[in-house]
Design an enzyme around this catalytic site. Structure first.
Site, PDB file in Angstrom:
ATOM      1  N   ASN A   9      11.977  99.240  72.408  1.00 23.23           N
ATOM      2  CA  ASN A   9      11.664  99.771  73.739  1.00 23.23           C
ATOM      3  C   ASN A   9      12.125 101.228  73.763  1.00 23.23           C
ATOM      4  OD1 ASN A   9      11.412 100.382  76.432  1.00 23.23           O
ATOM      5  ND2 ASN A   9      13.128  99.077  77.105  1.00 23.23           N
ATOM      6  N   TRP A  10      11.154 102.129  73.701  1.00 22.20           N
ATOM      7  CA  TRP A  10      11.513 103.551  73.590  1.00 22.20           C
ATOM      8  C   TRP A  10      11.896 104.158  74.937  1.00 22.20           C
ATOM      9  CZ3 TRP A  10       7.134 105.692  69.823  1.00 22.20           C
ATOM     10  CH2 TRP A  10       7.241 105.025  68.603  1.00 22.20           C
ATOM     11  N   LYS A  11      11.751 103.397  75.998  1.00 25.50           N
ATOM     12  CA  LYS A  11      12.098 103.862  77.356  1.00 25.50           C
ATOM     13  C   LYS A  11      11.469 105.238  77.619  1.00 25.50           C
ATOM     14  CE  LYS A  11      16.358 101.253  77.039  1.00 25.50           C
ATOM     15  NZ  LYS A  11      17.618 100.922  77.663  1.00 25.50           N
ATOM     16  N   HIS A  95      12.279  94.419  83.040  1.00 25.45           N
ATOM     17  CA  HIS A  95      13.455  95.020  82.403  1.00 25.45           C
ATOM     18  C   HIS A  95      14.508  95.330  83.463  1.00 25.45           C
ATOM     19  CE1 HIS A  95      15.978  97.891  80.236  1.00 25.45           C
ATOM     20  NE2 HIS A  95      15.480  97.362  79.122  1.00 25.45           N
ATOM     21  N   GLU A  97      16.265  97.811  83.988  1.00 28.96           N
ATOM     22  CA  GLU A  97      16.146  99.146  84.600  1.00 28.96           C
ATOM     23  C   GLU A  97      15.054  99.143  85.669  1.00 28.96           C
ATOM     24  OE1 GLU A  97      15.845 101.185  80.847  1.00 28.96           O
ATOM     25  OE2 GLU A  97      17.918 100.604  80.432  1.00 28.96           O
ATOM     26  N   GLU A 167      18.805  89.732  78.129  1.00 34.38           N
ATOM     27  CA  GLU A 167      19.525  90.995  77.985  1.00 34.38           C
ATOM     28  C   GLU A 167      20.653  91.076  79.011  1.00 34.38           C
ATOM     29  OE1 GLU A 167      16.908  94.235  76.221  1.00 34.38           O
ATOM     30  OE2 GLU A 167      16.210  94.040  78.276  1.00 34.38           O
ATOM     31  N   GLY A 173      22.473  99.586  76.533  1.00 32.51           N
ATOM     32  CA  GLY A 173      22.758 101.014  76.443  1.00 32.51           C
ATOM     33  C   GLY A 173      24.241 101.358  76.528  1.00 32.51           C
ATOM     34  N   SER A 213      22.421  96.658  73.065  1.00 27.59           N
ATOM     35  CA  SER A 213      23.181  97.339  72.008  1.00 27.59           C
ATOM     36  C   SER A 213      23.085  96.622  70.662  1.00 27.59           C
ATOM     37  CB  SER A 213      24.642  97.514  72.425  1.00 27.59           C
ATOM     38  OG  SER A 213      24.721  98.310  73.596  1.00 27.59           O
ATOM     39  N   GLY A 234      16.740  99.052  72.290  1.00 29.69           N
ATOM     40  CA  GLY A 234      16.583 100.341  72.944  1.00 29.69           C
ATOM     41  C   GLY A 234      16.986 101.465  71.996  1.00 29.69           C
ATOM     42  N   GLY A 235      18.230 101.913  72.127  1.00 30.74           N
ATOM     43  CA  GLY A 235      18.706 103.080  71.376  1.00 30.74           C
ATOM     44  C   GLY A 235      18.428 103.031  69.885  1.00 30.74           C
TER      45      GLY A 235
END
Ligand code: PEP
Length: 255
Positions: A9-11, A95, A97, A167, A173, A213, A234-235
């Protein structure tokens, strides 16, 4: 048998040019991947160009969200038909967010899931508790509400065409990962909810990803857990080598 599914997920990261570069790197690095389903989710803006890059490869394309209506006065939104037209196969829905900053609810998650499935795309349904909810002993009630809300009105056949991403919000994150045991317990609980709704056979067939993470250093331990069938990343998905460092351990695991 369940598939191991690893999705990046490149956000809100990467320009279109940067997305094309990263997608090109992921496609090259994933060439030898056979059993893991590898998915990347760039921004809406980059989807069309990235679709060209992944065409004919073993990397699949996901969107990070969708609207449930076909078209109309919904400024800033993108419909499922538009995603389908350019080759999107998976859509991340709910998600944390989206839930925290943009008013996503279990009801809107459900509408999006149905819409996406009506066009034969696969929803990746995100659920998970905040730290406060976990500390208050509300983990199970939060997950129950989220799962029941997302799957409201879905028949067993539809449920089989979904992926869940568990999640824990406190791990997204933050660099803090759920331990293998914490994650496994939550995943087993989520699968038990699916078994109550659809029976054990269906529950055993739905892939449940872990997200929060996840990185090459902890991927093997998490993926080895009985009920963890992949990851939403993510990251660590923003570089091809770290993303593939999570994908590769999945190749030797079968569920
Ligand atoms: C996510 O965005 O779904 C996520 C899990 O992010 P990160 O891997 O950076 O925690």
């Amino acid at each position: 048998m369940r598939k191991i599914v690893i999705a990046g997920n490149w956000k809100m990261n990467k320009t279109v040019a940067e997305s094309v570069k990263l997608a090109t790197d992921v496609v090259a690095a994933a060439q030898g991947i056979r059993s893991v389903v590898v998915i990347i989710a760039p921004t809406y803006l980059a989807l069309a160009k990235v679709a060209e890059v992944v065409q004919g490869s073993n990397v699949k394309l996901a969107a990070q969200d969708v609207h449930w209506e076909n078209q109309g006065a919904f400024t800033g939104k993108v419909s499922a038909d538009m995603l389908k037209e350019i080759g999107v196969e998976y859509v991340i829905i709910g998600h944390s967010e989206q839930r925290t900053y943009f008013g996503e609810t279990d009801a809107t998650v459900n509408k999006k899931v149905r819409k996406v499935q009506s066009l034969d795309m696969t929803p990746i349904i995100c659920i998970g508790e905040t730290l406060a909810e976990r500390k208050d002993g509300r983990l199970e009630s939060v997950l129950t509400t989220q799962v029941n809300g997302a799957y409201e009105g879905l028949a067993a056949d539809d449920a089989l065409r979904t992926i869940i991403a568990y999640e824990p919000v406190w791990a997204i994150g933050t660099g803090v990962t759920a331990s293998d045991d914490e994650a496994q317990q939550a995943h087993a609980f989520v699968r038990s909810l699916l078994a109550i709704r659809y029976g054990e056979d269906v529950a055993q067939s739905i892939s449940i990803q872990y997200g929060g993470s996840m990185k090459p250093e902890n991927a093997a331990g998490l993926l080895a857990q009985t009920d963890i069938d992949g990851g939403l990343i993510g990251g660590a998905a923003l570089k091809a080598d770290s993303f593939l460092g999570i994908v590769t351990p999945g190749e030797s695991i079968s569920k």
